[in-house]
Design an enzyme around this catalytic site. Structure first.
Site, short mmCIF file in Angstrom:
data_model
loop_
_atom_site.label_atom_id
_atom_site.label_comp_id
_atom_site.label_asym_id
_atom_site.label_seq_id
_atom_site.Cartn_x
_atom_site.Cartn_y
_atom_site.Cartn_z
CD GLU A 1 -3.49 -8.82 5.21
OE1 GLU A 1 -3.53 -7.56 5.73
OE2 GLU A 1 -2.74 -8.94 4.32
CG HIS B 1 -2.02 -1.22 1.24
ND1 HIS B 1 -2.83 -1.32 0.19
CD2 HIS B 1 -1.86 -2.12 2.19
CE1 HIS B 1 -3.58 -2.46 0.40
NE2 HIS B 1 -3.03 -2.77 1.55
CG ASP C 1 -6.78 -5.99 4.50
OD1 ASP C 1 -7.87 -5.81 3.65
OD2 ASP C 1 -5.59 -5.72 3.92
C1 3PY Z 1 -3.69 -4.38 7.60
O1 3PY Z 1 -3.96 -3.91 8.85
O2 3PY Z 1 -4.53 -4.88 6.86
C2 3PY Z 1 -2.33 -4.06 7.12
O3 3PY Z 1 -2.26 -5.01 6.13
C3 3PY Z 1 -1.45 -3.56 7.82
O4 3PY Z 1 -0.81 -2.94 6.96
MG MG Z 2 -3.67 -5.56 5.10
#
Ligand code: 3PY
Ligand code: MG
Length: 269
Positions: free
Chosen positions: A148, A43, A174
């Site tokens: 995630e 990101h 996420d």
């Molecule tokens: C998230 O919190 O999804 C991340 O990828 C942290 O950068």
């Molecule tokens: Mg993430």
């Protein structure tokens, strides 16, 4: 000491999180007292050229260089290591197969399939012995598979058992989207914290490291109690905003104190 050896010794390490793709900015971040600097290609704005250049000021500041690669770009994991990264974080590792492909890019045979060529990493580390590099690299590099999604949670034990995966790294933003089925994004969501704690427990039971992105720095101690030892705090946008907020509040506070007392209304005549 390498990042790997410090994690193996049970230390808690704080990493900065850099998204501005410029070695000059990274130099400033690396001087701020973090243990490591993570350069974010997913990101953040980092790209191959900025990674190649930004690892230098991180090493010069005696910090550990870490790279987060874009989703599924496992070949970039090998390149990040060849540039001198000590650890790589792979986002959205949702299956054992993806974990295997990530591990294959991270580790030399017989564990993985990493191809030979530490053309920047070895000279940057002062290594002149290729055989020693080959022998030591697998243990000296850290592969973090990001957990995630619900799919990743379902596959967690298999991911943790994958040879060449050294740890997991939770992406709470996420994860909160997955947890609430798209209803919200909140990396601090209380409702998911029991599961976040269980993830660290399962990593520990498997003998692997646990890392997490910390949205609210004040929660860091709680994550350490859960078993997380690699905590990410970021980004430059936040560092600049917090610094500016702090300076402006100090300046405005002092301006108020040094204002002359309000005129009483008398003209003095
Ligand atoms: C998230 O919190 O999804 C991340 O990828 C942290 O950068
Ligand atoms: Mg993430």
């Amino acid at each position: 000491m390498t990042l790997a050896s410090r994690l193996n010794a049970g230390e808690t390490l704080l990493t900065a999180w850099s998204g501005v793709p410029d070695a000059l900015t990274v130099e400033i971040v690396a001087a701020q007292g973090f243990d490591a600097v993570t350069l974010d290609m997913q990101h953040g704005g980092h790209h191959e050229d900025s990674i190649l250049r930004s690892i230098v000021p991180v090493m010069r500041a005696d910090r550990h260089p870490v790279v987060r690669i874009p989703v599924g770009r496992f070949e970039m994991a090998s390149r990040a290591l060849d540039f001198g990264a000590e650890a790589v974080i792979a986002p959205m590792v949702n299956s054992v197969d993806e974990a295997r492909r990530f591990a294959a890019a991270m580790k030399y045979p017989p564990v993985g399939e990493r191809s030979w060529g530490p053309s920047f990493a070895a000279p940057r580390a002062g290594s002149k012995d290729p055989v020693a590099w080959l022998r030591e690299s697998n243990a000296a590099t850290v592969s973090f598979a990001m957990i995630e999604t619900r799919a990743a949670l379902d596959a967690l034990d298999g991911i943790l058992e994958t040879p060449g995966i050294d740890g997991i790294f939770v992406g709470p933003a996420d994860f909160s989207i997955a947890w609430t089925e798209g209803a919200t994004v909140d990396g601090k969501l209380e409702d998911m914290m029991e599961t976040v704690a269980r993830i660290a427990g399962r990593a520990k039971a498997a003998g692997k490291h646990a890392g997490i992105f910390v949205v609210n720095a004040a929660m860091s101690g709680r994550f350490v109690e859960m078993g997380y030892r690699f905590l990410a705090l970021g980004t430059e946008h936040r560092y600049i905003a917090l610094g500016a907020e702090h300076l402006l509040a100090a300046a405005r506070g002092s301006l108020k104190q040094s204002q002359p007392p309000k005129a009483s209304g008398s003209t003095g005549y």
